[in-house]
Design a protein around this motif. Sequence first.
Motif, PDB file in Angstrom:
ATOM      1  N   THR A 262       0.832  -1.207   0.000  1.00 46.71           N
ATOM      2  CA  THR A 262       0.000   0.000   0.000  1.00 46.71           C
ATOM      3  C   THR A 262       0.870   1.262   0.000  1.00 46.71           C
ATOM      4  OG1 THR A 262      -0.186  -0.219   2.407  1.00 46.71           O
ATOM      5  CG2 THR A 262      -2.001  -1.078   1.090  1.00 46.71           C
ATOM      6  N   PHE A 263       1.685   1.410   1.048  1.00 43.27           N
ATOM      7  CA  PHE A 263       2.491   2.627   1.153  1.00 43.27           C
ATOM      8  C   PHE A 263       3.567   2.715   0.065  1.00 43.27           C
ATOM      9  CE2 PHE A 263       0.669   2.608   5.357  1.00 43.27           C
ATOM     10  CZ  PHE A 263       0.574   3.950   5.689  1.00 43.27           C
ATOM     11  N   ARG A 264       4.213   1.587  -0.198  1.00 42.31           N
ATOM     12  CA  ARG A 264       5.394   1.612  -1.073  1.00 42.31           C
ATOM     13  C   ARG A 264       5.052   1.923  -2.530  1.00 42.31           C
ATOM     14  NH1 ARG A 264      11.082   1.164   0.077  1.00 42.31           N
ATOM     15  NH2 ARG A 264      11.937   1.269  -1.994  1.00 42.31           N
ATOM     16  N   CYS A 265       3.839   1.632  -2.915  1.00 41.15           N
ATOM     17  CA  CYS A 265       3.479   1.769  -4.342  1.00 41.15           C
ATOM     18  C   CYS A 265       2.152   2.510  -4.484  1.00 41.15           C
ATOM     19  CB  CYS A 265       3.397   0.390  -4.986  1.00 41.15           C
ATOM     20  SG  CYS A 265       2.502  -0.786  -3.970  1.00 41.15           S
ATOM     21  N   TYR A 266       1.964   3.487  -3.640  1.00 46.85           N
ATOM     22  CA  TYR A 266       0.655   4.168  -3.575  1.00 46.85           C
ATOM     23  C   TYR A 266       0.287   4.848  -4.896  1.00 46.85           C
ATOM     24  CZ  TYR A 266      -3.178   6.502  -1.133  1.00 46.85           C
ATOM     25  OH  TYR A 266      -4.404   6.921  -0.712  1.00 46.85           O
ATOM     26  N   GLU A 267       1.261   5.533  -5.495  1.00 45.06           N
ATOM     27  CA  GLU A 267       1.006   6.226  -6.756  1.00 45.06           C
ATOM     28  C   GLU A 267       0.611   5.245  -7.865  1.00 45.06           C
ATOM     29  OE1 GLU A 267       0.680   9.194  -7.775  1.00 45.06           O
ATOM     30  OE2 GLU A 267       1.205   9.214  -9.877  1.00 45.06           O
ATOM     31  N   GLN A 268       1.277   4.100  -7.869  1.00 43.61           N
ATOM     32  CA  GLN A 268       0.970   3.083  -8.887  1.00 43.61           C
ATOM     33  C   GLN A 268      -0.444   2.537  -8.680  1.00 43.61           C
ATOM     34  OE1 GLN A 268       3.951   3.402  -7.420  1.00 43.61           O
ATOM     35  NE2 GLN A 268       5.204   3.762  -9.215  1.00 43.61           N
ATOM     36  N   LEU A 269      -0.837   2.339  -7.436  1.00 43.04           N
ATOM     37  CA  LEU A 269      -2.198   1.863  -7.146  1.00 43.04           C
ATOM     38  C   LEU A 269      -3.226   2.902  -7.561  1.00 43.04           C
ATOM     39  CD1 LEU A 269      -1.518   0.487  -3.556  1.00 43.04           C
ATOM     40  CD2 LEU A 269      -2.205  -0.913  -5.490  1.00 43.04           C
ATOM     41  N   ARG A 270      -2.953   4.124  -7.166  1.00 43.96           N
ATOM     42  CA  ARG A 270      -3.913   5.213  -7.425  1.00 43.96           C
ATOM     43  C   ARG A 270      -4.063   5.467  -8.913  1.00 43.96           C
ATOM     44  NH1 ARG A 270      -4.156  11.181  -7.614  1.00 43.96           N
ATOM     45  NH2 ARG A 270      -1.967  11.185  -8.186  1.00 43.96           N
ATOM     46  N   PHE A 271      -2.933   5.511  -9.594  1.00 49.19           N
ATOM     47  CA  PHE A 271      -2.982   5.960 -10.986  1.00 49.19           C
ATOM     48  C   PHE A 271      -3.136   4.800 -11.968  1.00 49.19           C
ATOM     49  CE2 PHE A 271      -1.140   7.859 -14.860  1.00 49.19           C
ATOM     50  CZ  PHE A 271      -2.072   8.863 -14.996  1.00 49.19           C
ATOM     51  N   ASN A 272      -2.296   3.792 -11.825  1.00 41.23           N
ATOM     52  CA  ASN A 272      -2.296   2.753 -12.863  1.00 41.23           C
ATOM     53  C   ASN A 272      -3.386   1.704 -12.677  1.00 41.23           C
ATOM     54  OD1 ASN A 272      -0.229   3.890 -14.349  1.00 41.23           O
ATOM     55  ND2 ASN A 272       1.336   2.966 -13.068  1.00 41.23           N
ATOM     56  N   ILE A 273      -3.785   1.462 -11.460  1.00 42.57           N
ATOM     57  CA  ILE A 273      -4.881   0.499 -11.266  1.00 42.57           C
ATOM     58  C   ILE A 273      -6.215   1.226 -11.099  1.00 42.57           C
ATOM     59  CG2 ILE A 273      -5.835  -1.228  -9.671  1.00 42.57           C
ATOM     60  CD1 ILE A 273      -3.052  -2.342  -9.371  1.00 42.57           C
ATOM     61  N   ALA A 274      -6.269   2.135 -10.132  1.00 43.38           N
ATOM     62  CA  ALA A 274      -7.571   2.724  -9.802  1.00 43.38           C
ATOM     63  C   ALA A 274      -8.092   3.661 -10.883  1.00 43.38           C
ATOM     64  CB  ALA A 274      -7.478   3.444  -8.465  1.00 43.38           C
ATOM     65  N   SER A 275      -7.242   4.518 -11.448  1.00 48.07           N
ATOM     66  CA  SER A 275      -7.765   5.485 -12.423  1.00 48.07           C
ATOM     67  C   SER A 275      -8.279   4.778 -13.677  1.00 48.07           C
ATOM     68  CB  SER A 275      -6.719   6.547 -12.777  1.00 48.07           C
ATOM     69  OG  SER A 275      -5.891   6.141 -13.842  1.00 48.07           O
ATOM     70  N   HIS A 276      -7.793   3.566 -13.935  1.00 50.20           N
ATOM     71  CA  HIS A 276      -8.318   2.778 -15.058  1.00 50.20           C
ATOM     72  C   HIS A 276      -9.433   1.829 -14.616  1.00 50.20           C
ATOM     73  CE1 HIS A 276      -4.304   3.885 -16.670  1.00 50.20           C
ATOM     74  NE2 HIS A 276      -4.905   3.853 -17.828  1.00 50.20           N
ATOM     75  N   ASN A 277      -9.720   1.835 -13.320  1.00 49.19           N
ATOM     76  CA  ASN A 277     -10.745   0.950 -12.759  1.00 49.19           C
ATOM     77  C   ASN A 277     -10.502  -0.510 -13.136  1.00 49.19           C
ATOM     78  OD1 ASN A 277     -12.823   0.956 -11.002  1.00 49.19           O
ATOM     79  ND2 ASN A 277     -14.421   1.250 -12.527  1.00 49.19           N
ATOM     80  N   LEU A 278      -9.290  -0.945 -12.975  1.00 49.36           N
ATOM     81  CA  LEU A 278      -8.908  -2.274 -13.464  1.00 49.36           C
ATOM     82  C   LEU A 278      -9.228  -3.367 -12.446  1.00 49.36           C
ATOM     83  CD1 LEU A 278      -5.474  -1.367 -15.100  1.00 49.36           C
ATOM     84  CD2 LEU A 278      -7.573  -2.042 -16.294  1.00 49.36           C
ATOM     85  N   ASN A 279      -9.464  -4.536 -13.007  1.00 50.72           N
ATOM     86  CA  ASN A 279      -9.822  -5.703 -12.212  1.00 50.72           C
ATOM     87  C   ASN A 279      -8.584  -6.335 -11.579  1.00 50.72           C
ATOM     88  OD1 ASN A 279     -12.160  -6.960 -11.541  1.00 50.72           O
ATOM     89  ND2 ASN A 279     -12.640  -7.542 -13.644  1.00 50.72           N
TER      90      ASN A 279
END
Lengths: 304, 259
Positions: free
Chosen positions: A81-98
């Motif tokens: 969570t903390f270490r890759c927060y930007e990647q989670l927020r932008f690359n997974i969540a902003s694309h609403n990926l499964n």
Amino acid sequence: MNKLDGDVRDIFFNNIKKIFIKNNKNFILTNDSDVFALKSLRNNKRFIDAGVAEQNLINISAGLAKFGKLPIVYGFCSFLTFRCYEQLRFNIASHNLNVKIIGIGPGFSFPYDGPTHHGTQDIYLMYLIPEIEIYNISDNNLANEVSKKINKIKGPTYIRIDKGNLNYNQNIKYNLDKGYEIIFKSKKQNILIITSGFFCKYATELASSNNNNVSVLNLFKFKNFNKKGFIKIIKQYKKIIIYDESSESGGILPIINNSLLKYKVNKKIEILTSPDKQIFNYYQDRDLMISKSGLGKRNLNKLL
Amino acid sequence: MEKNFKIISSEIRLQFLKLILDKNKYHLGGSASCLDLLTVLFFGKYINLKKKNRSPFILSKGHALGVFYSILLKQRIISIKKFNLLKKKTLLGGQLDTFNLTKHVDWNTGSLGHSIGVCIGFAIANPKKKVWTIVGDAEIDEGSVWEALFFISEKKIDNIIIIIDRNRLSASSYIEKKEVLDNNILNQLRFSVTKINGHDHRSIAKCYDQAIKSKKSSIIIANTIKGKGFGIAENNIKYSHEAIKNSEISELIKYYEQT
């Protein structure tokens, strides 16, 4: 012994393994973490160990999901969570990926390793990302339900999974849409403990020895849960206690507060959570750490 | 072919300038530096944006999107009318997203250092396709870039083509010295590494051809000039992300219309 006996991680990841073998769209990815149930999959082409590189791990899973694959990523919850927060927020969540992110080691389940390994703020950190749903697994029964349905849960999802044999409430019928369940119901509607994850066990043990005065509500889903139903239950009780292993700002307290504010519930609530600080005390035993931190059953009992 | 690319890249520059004159805020310098690389990529046989089953592409340095839009306009994939309508609805701006040009934009941009890792996912999901990305030379400082490069090398992911736009200027400073590029550190990894003049269309095409044939993933270090072809903006840190005056843009438009 029933079929749900055993370590909660085994219950969860054995189901994941079965689904993975059946469905070639599933990929399993990790950051050099090991869980017993998945060891035999390590040589599979769809098992990716990205090494100690969480940003890359999340980016790979995002790229896979974009093309219809179903990545299941597991690793230590604080690092995923903390270490890759930007990647989670932008690359997974902003694309609403499964993509399913499975955080192991929540709360103080690794008490000897200091605050880097304490999962006491990750819930609210993930809650801040709008598209991500969160499930907090409290017991073997819920682990079984969520893992069996892993491919049916749509969108980016963070799932926290504890450790140890948490097979204490196999008769509860969990409804994943509803997102909460009364896991111990007293005859009198005097006191309601709202809790989540590992602390459900403590709260249930305390409630069952408390002369039918205390009920326990397990809030296990944090975004799209039945908020109206949840508020309705809260209103039925004279006294509410929020009891959470996570920190005051990092766990369920602000999430519940959001609902209380939205539905204009004005009720006195007692709070027992971890403090908002990074704890540099090292214990070999989780129960001891919890009781020394003033969060144990004895402290909870004082609030009843 | 070379002559064609020269004409096309001038037309793309012209289109790009017209977009800027029409109050589209784009980063001039970093767009111009990768313009020739993008021109050959999309007007060569490498990526056909009209095809459904094409190779995936991420413009990691998303601030260069004005050139990408100019290519979409030039290829009539999108009309200027639709472009302006989307812009009016605030659905197009200073970064790419996948929501309105779904078939043509493969990834959201805005935050740097992500694309190579995402390309690994693309590459594993599409083992028979080449996956392309253009990254900036300042961007490669991001740790996630190196996490991804080591992974590609170690796990033998062989279908990624990474183009580094080596324009030697970041948003705020000159980055003439770049150890990892200057000291051939990349050559020690399992990549096919090539250095080219990023404005020489013949070299670019030749290099892309080699990358497509390569059995390893490729890194193309394209030496470029920030602001290339835009007069006062060339190699000028001031215009890294600052607009030049409308009068100067009009002059440049006249120049490209004549040529």
